[in-house]
Design an enzyme around this catalytic site. Structure first.
Site, mmCIF file in Angstrom:
data_model
loop_
_atom_site.group_PDB
_atom_site.id
_atom_site.type_symbol
_atom_site.label_atom_id
_atom_site.label_comp_id
_atom_site.label_asym_id
_atom_site.label_seq_id
_atom_site.Cartn_x
_atom_site.Cartn_y
_atom_site.Cartn_z
ATOM 1 C CG ASP B 199 -1.640 1.201 1.164
ATOM 2 O OD1 ASP B 199 -1.451 2.072 0.801
ATOM 3 O OD2 ASP B 199 -2.771 1.147 1.940
ATOM 4 N NE ARG B 373 -1.289 12.204 9.906
ATOM 5 C CZ ARG B 373 -2.149 11.698 8.876
ATOM 6 N NH1 ARG B 373 -1.565 10.255 8.427
ATOM 7 N NH2 ARG B 373 -2.828 12.201 8.065
#
Lengths: 407, 407
Positions: B199, B373
């Site tokens: 992925d 993040r």
């Protein structure tokens, strides 16, 4: 002007003058062509361009990530589902938008097979359906350990039995325009203890479907035909409320999770139609669809159906009056209760005839090898258009050398 | 201005002055905010708005159905796949665009399980991956009669064996930003006779992937992060050429058929990556993505990677210099070979800190419960932005009451 042209033109004018939906036409981007391919790609509702410009420039370009909340992107699949629900006769909370029709067929057939239980090992599928449904149903059967039984929709009531898990049927046949008996087939399937799954691609937006009224179990449909959502616009999935708790999706993506942002390793399905969601929703296509649905505001599906039947009746009348003898044969049922919103004419020279028709401003489509297909979208096709389409068809049939069709 | 602010600002200016990618920034719609959330939703390439206006107004609105051929809509999935292929190190003919990442994970894992054969009954899955991959892999395992084994990516080489059919691993961990060893894990998986499925959501567009060079079997990825394709833009599927003939899709929709317009009841898969296609392609989202990919013209992925590492190095340097002692701890590896293009900081007050940061013009995101993040998109984030983000973060940490983080 000779008869019968004059009288049918007069009739068209009279029908257009009485048409309560005629005003909807100005909502669409149309030109001098007669567009009879809205059953393949619906015309553009003109205001969609402005809406998408705002989605791109402001929502994506300026708000960026904030738009998932502030512009309502995250909840678009359910919100747009609620816009479609009344068009297919569904109470709130049962329709969710996303993915293609094919992917939704897979969800629906697998979920139906699981709801029916392991003792039932057959899935009936409409053998005349748009082929993707058959291909996907075959995969769903293979992956749930069941056997696929292709058959004519009319044979479903006789074939359904204690081994049947589910039946997948297309409401309107994409080729012939035949409308299948959704209430009767659904009742027969359920009487045998199986689930009825309907594909509404060629009926939603053209006629009343009545999903709740007829107790349908699961349904899918596209939004780019009579719903005018744009090329390849996201499809929808209907899960009747009574099946939602047991709806076990083969595609349990993160957006169908009960708490997607917890990002937990284990999957817990959301309540309601949300559990039909899979991945991150395709926002640009989805919001174009949402905007396109504005053309339905204030429109009654009964009025749409009445006009649709009047249009196809009138087209058949004009074709019979104008077309050279024996060159085309209608595949579309005469009986209203068996007719969708298209007319399919078999013609030995169909490829050349359709090419010439399109060049002369009448846009239908070809279904190989020999079917001329004409879709009638009541929101933007009128009776004068219809008369003209039949007249140009007759001219083309005269100009294209041919022979009488063997029926 | 006090040290260390002055010296790090000077360093930022020097790094920006040397940045060969700095000119790309003007291609994007950006404002005064520092946008460090391109790993969630990439910024808008400005020219996309004009392109989509043309797609809607002319291609859909005027050409309508003709656009499937004349505007190249039908072949968009393969054509856009060829635009993505060089960005992930794939030779032509192996990448096709469409559906969501989740749906493509399903295709890839099921196809890998089938390619591996019935004797192999385990599917290994990265337990730290973005959760949809795990949810979908669980469904793929269930529907192919295999057992799912979640484990840390680093444990794959030790766990893979004769029972392993496939391993699904995320190239970059969405939470920590850790870059996993694609060449090493792929080699270990293949040495055991299994297939490696990757992925690429958090790596494609941020670093060289080298799918062909490292002999990856199958891969999927999204296009709305570092590829800036738009919210929920279609994902892509890579099927290595050697596996195409045996690629047996669980979603054999009509557009992956060898002759879709024959509309035959039986399914015969197309050759090549086309057999990864399912339903009618989502044209508006797809053509926005195609247009967005123009920003990669003339850009070297090695230059992107070098800048990405320089940005994350510099951010970590600034955070160490500015942030109050003990309030944040980096979860992102120091070693370049283990780092993607984001920095994740653990912070006990993460929710309040991120909310305040965003209000002050530094846009990162929160991963519950305690991760800040920050994504660094080399095409439009600069070093001055990076210094400012760290500086504002330090101010926010000072203003938001807190305590040292327990590591």
């Amino acid at each position: 002007m000779s008869e019968p042209y004059a009288s049918l033109r007069e009739k068209a004018a009279a029908l257009d003058a009485q048409d309560e939906l005629a005003k909807q036409r100005e909502l669409f981007a149309l030109d001098e062509a007669v567009y009879l391919d809205g059953n393949s790609l619906g015309a553009l509702p003109r205001h969609v361009a402005g809406r998408l410009a705002d989605v791109i420039t402001r929502e994506w370009g300026e708000l960026r990530i904030r738009s998932w909340d502030e512009s309502g992107w995250w909840t678009a699949p359910e919100r747009i589902g609620e816009r479609i629900a009344p068009l297919v006769g569904a109470a709130p909370g049962q329709v969710v938008v996303g993915d293609s029709t094919s992917v939704n067929v897979f969800k629906a057939v697998v979920a139906a097979a699981r709801l029916a239980g392991e003792d039932r090992d057959e899935i009936l599928v409409d053998a005349t359906t748009f082929p993707t449904d058959g291909y996907i149903a075959e995969s769903a059967a293979r992956m749930t350990g069941k056997r696929l039984v292709p058959l004519a929709p009319g044979d479903v009531p006789a074939a359904v039995g204690p081994r049947t898990a589910a039946a997948l049927v297309n409401h309107v046949d994409f080729r012939t325009g035949r409308l299948h008996d959704l209430p009767g087939i659904t009742a027969a399937v359920q009487a045998a203890g199986a689930l009825a799954v309907w594909d509404l691609c060629h009926s939603a937006g053209a006629l009343p479907v009545g999903l709740d009224a007829h107790g349908v179990d699961l349904a899918v449909g596209c939004t780019y035909k009579y719903l005018n959502g744009g090329p390849g616009a996201p499809a929808y999935l209907y899960v009747a409320e009574r099946h939602q708790a047991g709806f076990d999706s083969p595609l349990p993506g993160w957006t169908g999770h009960r708490d997607p942002f917890a990002m937990t390793p284990g999957y817990t399905a959301a309540d309601g139609a949300t559990r039909g969601r899979v991945g991150t929703p395709d926002i640009l296509s989805m919001l174009a669809l949402e905007s396109a649905l504005d053309v339905w505001d204030g429109v009654s599906m009964d009025a749409v159906r009445a006009k649709s039947l009047a249009l196809t009746d009138f087209f058949l009348e004009c074709v019979r009056a104008y077309a050279p003898e024996g060159r085309v044969t209608s595949l579309t049922p005469e009986a209203h209760e068996e007719r969708g919103s298209q007319v399919a004419l078999r013609c030995a020279e169909a490829p050349q005839v359709m090419e010439t028709l399109i060049a002369r401003g009448v846009v239908g489509d070809l279904r190989r090898p020999d079917v001329l297909r004409f879709g009638f979208t009541p929101l933007y096709v009128g009776f004068a258009d219809t008369e003209r389409a039949a007249r140009v068809l007759a001219e083309v049939l005269t100009d294209v050398p041919g022979q009488a069709t063997a029926v």
